[in-house]
Design a protein around this motif. Sequence first.
Motif, PDB file in Angstrom:
ATOM      1  N   ASP A  86      93.336  -5.264 -50.220  1.00 21.61           N
ATOM      2  CA  ASP A  86      92.906  -6.699 -50.748  1.00 21.61           C
ATOM      3  C   ASP A  86      92.277  -7.621 -49.910  1.00 21.61           C
ATOM      4  O   ASP A  86      93.059  -8.206 -49.330  1.00 21.61           O
ATOM      5  N   THR A  87      91.374  -7.011 -49.190  1.00 19.13           N
ATOM      6  CA  THR A  87      90.394  -8.286 -48.491  1.00 19.13           C
ATOM      7  C   THR A  87      89.988  -9.782 -49.492  1.00 19.13           C
ATOM      8  O   THR A  87      89.106 -10.149 -48.791  1.00 19.13           O
ATOM      9  N   LYS A  88      90.467  -9.301 -50.308  1.00 18.59           N
ATOM     10  CA  LYS A  88      89.364 -10.534 -50.942  1.00 18.59           C
ATOM     11  C   LYS A  88      89.793 -11.697 -52.272  1.00 18.59           C
ATOM     12  O   LYS A  88      90.925 -11.429 -52.681  1.00 18.59           O
ATOM     13  N   ILE A  89      90.881 -12.983 -50.893  1.00 17.47           N
ATOM     14  CA  ILE A  89      91.985 -13.180 -51.841  1.00 17.47           C
ATOM     15  C   ILE A  89      91.875 -14.806 -51.491  1.00 17.47           C
ATOM     16  O   ILE A  89      92.731 -15.400 -52.425  1.00 17.47           O
ATOM     17  N   TYR A  90      90.911 -14.758 -51.329  1.00 15.62           N
ATOM     18  CA  TYR A  90      90.207 -16.217 -51.224  1.00 15.62           C
ATOM     19  C   TYR A  90      89.013 -16.404 -52.588  1.00 15.62           C
ATOM     20  O   TYR A  90      88.243 -16.165 -52.899  1.00 15.62           O
ATOM     21  N   ASP A  91      89.786 -17.679 -53.032  1.00 11.27           N
ATOM     22  CA  ASP A  91      88.441 -18.297 -54.024  1.00 11.27           C
ATOM     23  C   ASP A  91      87.397 -19.214 -53.808  1.00 11.27           C
ATOM     24  O   ASP A  91      87.190 -19.720 -52.395  1.00 11.27           O
ATOM     25  N   ASP A  92      86.145 -18.041 -53.686  1.00  6.48           N
ATOM     26  CA  ASP A  92      84.999 -18.725 -53.411  1.00  6.48           C
ATOM     27  C   ASP A  92      84.923 -20.703 -52.819  1.00  6.48           C
ATOM     28  O   ASP A  92      84.423 -20.834 -52.077  1.00  6.48           O
ATOM     29  N   ALA A  93      85.404 -21.080 -53.374  1.00  2.75           N
ATOM     30  CA  ALA A  93      85.108 -22.596 -53.524  1.00  2.75           C
ATOM     31  C   ALA A  93      85.639 -23.310 -52.430  1.00  2.75           C
ATOM     32  O   ALA A  93      85.833 -23.851 -51.322  1.00  2.75           O
TER      33      ALA A  93
END
Length: 126
Positions: A86-93
């Motif tokens: 999984d490369t989407k590990i951070y919240d965009d905020a």
Amino acid sequence: MFHADGAYSGLAVDDVDAAHRFYADTLGLTVEVLEGSGFLTLHLGSGGRVLIYGKPHHEPASFTVLNFPVADIEAAVDDLRSRGVDTKIYDDADFPTDSRGIMREGGPLIAWFRDPAGNVLAVIEE
């Protein structure tokens, strides 16, 4: 006398066996088991090494502990995702990334991911 020749980095994990599987099988790195020590050594293509060791009550690093330079971030992310990473590990905020986890503004193109212990790793386009 102190000198930097042969210096290498190290990082802690909560499960050395899971780390071994992830770094060897998922990422395809050469992983050496240091017999009798419970430690692993990652051998990087650059010639560098990283020591992996188990730590009771491990808390993952909240910062990037290992960067993998890549020529094409899109291809690297596609490859990692095809391996189940999984490369989407951070919240965009926290870090503005696209739906694939690639940060495209404010620096080099970069996508973060985690090892099984929760340590933050990254592919970074150079």
